[in-house]
Motif scaffolding. Structure first.
Motif, short mmCIF file in Angstrom:
data_model
loop_
_atom_site.label_atom_id
_atom_site.label_comp_id
_atom_site.label_asym_id
_atom_site.label_seq_id
_atom_site.Cartn_x
_atom_site.Cartn_y
_atom_site.Cartn_z
N ALA A 1 35.01 58.37 61.24
CA ALA A 1 33.69 58.48 61.86
C ALA A 1 32.62 57.78 61.06
CB ALA A 1 33.34 59.95 62.05
N MET A 2 32.74 57.79 59.74
CA MET A 2 31.76 57.11 58.89
C MET A 2 32.03 55.61 58.82
SD MET A 2 29.48 59.25 57.78
CE MET A 2 29.55 59.88 59.46
N PHE A 3 33.29 55.24 58.75
CA PHE A 3 33.64 53.81 58.67
C PHE A 3 33.09 53.03 59.85
CE2 PHE A 3 36.36 50.14 59.44
CZ PHE A 3 36.48 49.57 58.17
N VAL A 4 33.26 53.58 61.06
CA VAL A 4 32.84 52.83 62.25
C VAL A 4 31.33 52.78 62.42
CG1 VAL A 4 35.03 53.24 63.44
CG2 VAL A 4 33.11 54.82 63.78
N LYS A 5 30.61 53.50 61.59
CA LYS A 5 29.15 53.37 61.61
C LYS A 5 28.68 52.11 60.90
CE LYS A 5 27.70 58.18 62.18
NZ LYS A 5 26.83 59.27 61.67
N ILE A 6 29.51 51.60 59.97
CA ILE A 6 29.10 50.42 59.21
C ILE A 6 29.98 49.21 59.47
CG2 ILE A 6 27.99 51.73 57.36
CD1 ILE A 6 30.55 51.22 55.66
N ALA A 7 31.13 49.40 60.15
CA ALA A 7 32.05 48.28 60.36
C ALA A 7 32.84 48.48 61.65
CB ALA A 7 33.01 48.15 59.18
N GLN A 8 33.38 47.37 62.15
CA GLN A 8 34.23 47.43 63.32
C GLN A 8 35.55 48.10 62.97
OE1 GLN A 8 33.22 46.51 66.30
NE2 GLN A 8 31.30 45.56 65.62
N TYR A 9 36.01 48.96 63.86
CA TYR A 9 37.28 49.68 63.65
C TYR A 9 38.42 48.70 63.33
CZ TYR A 9 41.55 52.19 64.94
OH TYR A 9 42.81 52.73 64.95
N GLN A 10 38.46 47.59 64.06
CA GLN A 10 39.57 46.66 63.93
C GLN A 10 39.63 46.01 62.56
OE1 GLN A 10 37.35 46.73 66.35
NE2 GLN A 10 38.49 47.17 68.24
N ALA A 11 38.55 46.03 61.81
CA ALA A 11 38.53 45.37 60.50
C ALA A 11 39.48 46.04 59.52
CB ALA A 11 37.11 45.37 59.93
N GLY A 12 39.56 47.35 59.57
CA GLY A 12 40.49 48.06 58.69
C GLY A 12 40.02 48.21 57.27
N VAL A 13 39.65 47.12 56.64
CA VAL A 13 39.11 47.13 55.28
C VAL A 13 37.97 46.13 55.21
CG1 VAL A 13 40.87 45.48 54.51
CG2 VAL A 13 39.63 46.84 52.82
N VAL A 14 36.86 46.52 54.57
CA VAL A 14 35.69 45.64 54.49
C VAL A 14 35.08 45.69 53.10
CG1 VAL A 14 35.08 45.79 56.94
CG2 VAL A 14 34.18 47.50 55.33
N PRO A 15 34.42 44.60 52.69
CA PRO A 15 33.65 44.63 51.44
C PRO A 15 32.37 45.43 51.65
CG PRO A 15 33.38 42.51 52.52
CD PRO A 15 34.39 43.27 53.34
N VAL A 16 31.97 46.18 50.64
CA VAL A 16 30.76 47.00 50.74
C VAL A 16 29.95 46.92 49.46
CG1 VAL A 16 31.82 48.66 52.34
CG2 VAL A 16 31.93 49.09 49.87
N LYS A 17 28.69 47.30 49.58
CA LYS A 17 27.84 47.61 48.43
C LYS A 17 27.63 49.12 48.43
CE LYS A 17 26.32 43.45 46.87
NZ LYS A 17 26.37 43.01 45.44
N TYR A 18 27.59 49.70 47.23
CA TYR A 18 27.37 51.14 47.14
C TYR A 18 26.45 51.47 45.98
CZ TYR A 18 30.34 51.70 43.00
OH TYR A 18 30.84 51.64 41.74
N ARG A 19 25.81 52.64 46.09
CA ARG A 19 25.02 53.16 44.98
C ARG A 19 25.00 54.68 45.05
NH1 ARG A 19 18.68 51.72 46.56
NH2 ARG A 19 18.66 52.77 48.60
N ARG A 20 24.84 55.32 43.90
CA ARG A 20 24.70 56.77 43.86
C ARG A 20 23.32 57.15 44.39
NH1 ARG A 20 27.62 59.91 40.10
NH2 ARG A 20 26.33 61.64 40.84
#
Length: 234
Positions: free
Chosen positions: A114-133
């Motif tokens: 549910a969280m993944f598909v908010k930032i990326a297409q489901y079909q991508a499976g794995v994506v590069p991200v930026k993160y911070r605390r």
């Protein structure tokens, strides 16, 4: 009487860092148990689907359980969606899982679907991200679930605001002084001091040095298997 929380110079790294993200479970909310952090039903405990498992490089042997992260998909125009999500770390993504993406020294987030598909297409499976605390925003007070037996007390601490990740937990019975508990695993803490028949207070310290004292959280007639909520959070 409650002690005021004490702020020490922040230890949170709020800079953006590079990582990758995958997902687990399905949109129906399956696989929502707290796993390696010791949490139980993530819906009942207030975490819901806004969660992530961390690779070993981020998990820190369970010390990071409860931390909150802002994550956005980057550098993949065909896969990324705009915006970001905020999730709480509730599990470990072990090495040799998720196609090796969680192998050391990779920094990786295995998000609920549910969280993944908010930032990326489901079909991508794995994506590069930026993160911070980021600071954890939790409803209500810090919660404590007590299990064990008369000679062994195991306390799960959860719903922690602020930095979110508890690095020190102290417990005090109405007939004892403060007792430093030992991390058993994830956010489960142990002591062998006999505490039955005493009201219980807790002092919670997070990784950024903030702490809060919660007095008389559990009444003297508490029982193993019960959970109690303090009337304050970080």
């Amino acid at each position: 009487m409650f002690m005021a929380s004490l702020y020490v110079a922040s230890g949170l790294d709020t800079q953006w860092h590079d990582a990758r993200a995958t997902f687990y479970g399905d949109m129906g909310g399956n696989e929502t148990m707290g796993g390696a952090c010791g949490y139980g039903d993530l819906f009942k405990q207030g975490y819901g689907l806004e969660t992530t498992a961390l690779s070993s490089a981020l998990f820190n042997n369970g010390a990071t359980c409860g931390a909150c992260y802002e994550i956005m998909c980057v550098n993949a125009p065909q896969s990324c969606k705009p915006g970001s999500i905020t999730v709480t770390a509730t599990n470990h993504c072990p090495p040799n899982s998720m196609g090796g993406w969680c192998n050391p020294p990779r920094q990786h987030f295995d998000l609920s679907q549910a969280m993944f598909v908010k930032i990326a297409q489901y079909q991508a499976g794995v994506v590069p991200v930026k993160y911070r605390r980021v600071t954890c925003q939790k409803r209500g007070g810090i919660k404590f679930e007590i299990s064990g037996n008369p000679s062994f007390n195991l306390v799960l601490v959860y719903n922690v605001g602020g930095a979110g990740d508890v690095w020190d937990l102290k417990i005090k019975g109405s007939a004892t002084g403060w007792i430093t508990m030992k991390r058993n695993w994830g956010q489960k803490w142990e002591t062998g001091v006999v505490l039955q028949g005493q009201s219980l207070s807790f002092r919670v310290t997070t990784s950024d040095g903030q702490w809060v004292e919660l007095d008389n959280v559990a009444p003297a007639n508490w029982q193993f298997g019960q959970a109690f909520e303090g009337n304050r959070n970080l």
